[in-house]
Design an enzyme around this catalytic site. Sequence first.
Site, short mmCIF file in Angstrom:
data_model
loop_
_atom_site.label_atom_id
_atom_site.label_comp_id
_atom_site.label_asym_id
_atom_site.label_seq_id
_atom_site.Cartn_x
_atom_site.Cartn_y
_atom_site.Cartn_z
N CYS A 180 0.85 -1.20 0.00
CA CYS A 180 0.00 0.00 0.00
C CYS A 180 0.88 1.24 0.00
O CYS A 180 1.87 1.30 0.72
CB CYS A 180 -0.89 -0.01 1.25
SG CYS A 180 -1.97 1.42 1.38
N HIS B 278 -9.24 -3.70 -1.90
CA HIS B 278 -8.27 -2.89 -1.15
C HIS B 278 -8.76 -1.43 -1.04
O HIS B 278 -8.70 -0.82 0.03
CB HIS B 278 -6.91 -2.97 -1.86
CG HIS B 278 -5.80 -2.22 -1.19
ND1 HIS B 278 -4.74 -2.85 -0.57
CD2 HIS B 278 -5.56 -0.88 -1.06
CE1 HIS B 278 -3.91 -1.92 -0.08
NE2 HIS B 278 -4.39 -0.72 -0.37
N GLU B 279 -9.24 -0.89 -2.16
CA GLU B 279 -9.67 0.52 -2.16
C GLU B 279 -10.97 0.71 -1.38
O GLU B 279 -11.14 1.71 -0.68
CB GLU B 279 -9.81 1.04 -3.60
CG GLU B 279 -8.53 0.97 -4.43
CD GLU B 279 -7.30 1.55 -3.75
OE1 GLU B 279 -7.41 2.62 -3.14
OE2 GLU B 279 -6.23 0.91 -3.82
N HIS C 209 -10.09 1.03 2.12
CA HIS C 209 -9.60 2.37 2.46
C HIS C 209 -10.75 3.31 2.80
O HIS C 209 -10.65 4.13 3.71
CB HIS C 209 -8.83 2.98 1.28
CG HIS C 209 -7.35 2.69 1.30
ND1 HIS C 209 -6.55 2.98 2.38
CD2 HIS C 209 -6.54 2.14 0.36
CE1 HIS C 209 -5.30 2.63 2.10
NE2 HIS C 209 -5.26 2.10 0.88
ZN ZN Z 1 -3.67 1.21 -0.05
#
Ligand code: ZN
Length: 177
Positions: free
Chosen positions: A109, A151-152, A155
């Site tokens: 990341c 993953h996003e 976030h």
């Molecule tokens: Zn990330």
Amino acid sequence: MVKIVQKEAPVLRGKAQEVPVAEIQSSKIKKIIGRMKKALEEQEDGVAIAAPQVGENLRIFVISKRAFEIIDAETAPPAKSEKKYQDMVFINPKLLKTSKEKMEMEEGCLSVRYLYGKVKRAKKATVSAVDENGERILVGGSGLIAQIFQHEMDHLEGVLFTDKAHDLEEILPAKKI
Ligand code: ZN
């Protein structure tokens, strides 16, 4: 260079806010998306970025054209690979579907320099969103794209991959001469 906030920053740990529909094409949002694209360009290993990573508490992420080039290089013979890709913008994204089938994927990341680890991710995922022109988009992907979606989306919920990863190790970037 665009500053990418690192894991201690509170903005990475909160739930990001929806972009009001009336603001999607505002200059404020355009500027933020511009900064996100620039940040991706400047990080040679960056494949995607979420708005909180540039300090903005908003539900936006961008997939770099680099991600599509990586997939292209893996699937098409180099001679045929002349496609031009563009960064892809997702505003107010929703993860609609994820496959039951999961796989362990190597992950890092831009906000957790320089840790890498393995995360179990759904093999396929579908996201609906609005693009930077205000158009509704529905995008399905597998492998790297599915991993990026998950993953996003994490976030935007204040979750970092290190919360889920195992076998974390630090791999410092090779020095350039
Ligand atoms: Zn990330």
